[in-house]
Design an enzyme around this catalytic site. Structure first.
Site, short mmCIF file in Angstrom:
data_model
loop_
_atom_site.label_atom_id
_atom_site.label_comp_id
_atom_site.label_asym_id
_atom_site.label_seq_id
_atom_site.Cartn_x
_atom_site.Cartn_y
_atom_site.Cartn_z
N HIS A 68 0.63 30.98 22.94
CA HIS A 68 -0.14 31.84 22.05
C HIS A 68 -1.57 31.34 22.07
CE1 HIS A 68 -0.90 34.55 18.63
NE2 HIS A 68 -1.78 33.62 18.27
N CYS A 69 -2.49 32.19 22.50
CA CYS A 69 -3.89 31.80 22.64
C CYS A 69 -4.65 32.14 21.36
CB CYS A 69 -4.52 32.52 23.84
SG CYS A 69 -6.25 32.07 24.13
N ILE A 70 -5.19 31.13 20.70
CA ILE A 70 -5.92 31.36 19.46
C ILE A 70 -7.26 32.04 19.73
CG2 ILE A 70 -4.82 29.43 18.28
CD1 ILE A 70 -7.33 27.78 18.84
#
Length: 359
Positions: free
Chosen positions: A202-204
């Site tokens: 999950h890329c912030i």
């Protein structure tokens, strides 16, 4: 019978909603729901997927499900969008005319900057707002007599054998949140509250998962960001080198030069890491599990592990990632679904059909 009863209940609630509210107010409500869907609405819980998906996830939808983001997370993606837009605006206002109409620059470099900048923006939007490969919920439910409690055997791991040249087996696990047996390489994201196919991380920075259906957009975004920064740096460096006046004549060129030099490194390092990941057919989750660490994987040496998904060579793996079909969207935000579709129902561990009928 329970499913039919549930569908009839939903149909009745929808018709009641239309009767209680004037037609204009109801259409206005639907329009704003189409514009921004923050959460599910039991009154209009059938119809398009974007209306119902927020009931079982943390997604927010815009423009009828065409764009999505995750609620409750830090809006770092707005900062990334600002970093993308700001230099283009400054370059267009202060630099483009000088580089285009004087000997201080080359027209081809100006064109290339805008070209790769456009690719950067488009791929960022595709990465941040598209379906990463969300899997449907409630496909493998428990039995009614146990109030949907998870059977004991669902806590076990299923190991699938591989061919003799690969020592590692494929493990399949049951997701207690989504109530499905996850396909290989899939994982549950607690931030999005969904299971994603070939889940990398999950890329912030884009506020979205990176999975099977948007990984290539993520790589294109990183590569185009690096190239556009290099071209911006070249444009500003040529302008400064050829300008006859002092620094007071080109302050924005100096600012953009510093910007390009600073913003070049992070996407370059991240792109290099993910190229090695894709070239060895590993996801970030698999890599971290293999090295036994939860720290930033970028600072670890990427080694090739035995992998049943390996296509035989580095280039074959990269080509497979970039050229393979994205695959269908199993939980489409824009497709129609009937009332009572179990994929869009939030069932707690103690839920039963009787309790659902009482709602």
């Amino acid at each position: 019978m329970a499913l039919v009863s549930r569908r009839s209940t939903r149909s009745e609630s929808t018709s009641i909603s239309k009767e209680e509210h004037p037609e204009g107010a109801y259409l206005t409500k639907l329009f704003f729901r189409w514009l921004v869907t923050l959460e599910g609405d039991q009154d209009i819980n059938d119809g398009k997927g974007y209306i119902s998906i927020p009931n079982v996830s943390n997604y927010i939808f815009f423009l009828g499900g065409r764009f999505r983001t995750v609620k409750g997370a830090k809006p770092l993606w707005l900062g990334v969008l600002f970093v993308i837009l700001c230099p283009m605006v400054l370059f267009s206002i202060f630099e483009t005319h000088k580089l285009w109409h004087t000997r201080n620059g080359y027209k081809v470099l100006v064109i290339l900057f805008y070209y790769f900048w456009a690719i950067t923006l488009a791929s960022f939007i595709r990465t941040a707002t598209s379906d990463p490969g969300v899997l449907p919920r409630n496909i493998h439910l428990g039995q009614l007599r146990n109030n949907y409690q998870i059977p004991q055997e669902y806590y076990n791991l299923i190991t699938l054998p591989t061919h003799s040249s690969v020592s590692k087996d494929i493990t399949i696990k049951y997701c207690q949140s989504c109530r499905i047996w996850r396909p290989p390489r899939s994982s549950h994201c607690s931030t999005c509250n969904v299971c994603v196919m070939v889940h990398d991380h999950h890329c912030i920075w884009v506020n979205n998962c990176i999975g099977k259906r948007n990984y290539r957009f993520f790589l294109v975004f990183l590569l185009s960001a690096v190239i556009s920064s290099i071209i911006l740096l070249a444009n500003c460096a040529i302008h400064i080198a050829r300008e006859s006046g002092g620094p007071g004549h080109y302050p924005v060129a100096i600012l953009l030069l510093c910007y390009a030099g600073l913003t070049l490194w992070y996407p370059a390092i991240l792109f290099t890491y993910h190229v090695f990941m894709a070239g060895t057919q590993q996801t970030t989750r698999e890599f971290l599990k293999g090295i036994g660490s939860k720290k930033n994987p970028v600072f670890h040496r990427v080694t090739k592990e035995q992998n049943i998904f390996d296509k035989g060579s580095f280039l074959n793996n990269l080509g497979y990632l970039m050229l393979k079909p994205r695959g269908p969207s199993f939980v489409s935000a824009r497709k129609q679904h009937e009332a009572g579709d179990w994929r869009f129902m939030d069932l707690s561990p103690a839920h039963s059909f009787e309790k659902i009928q009482e709602i």
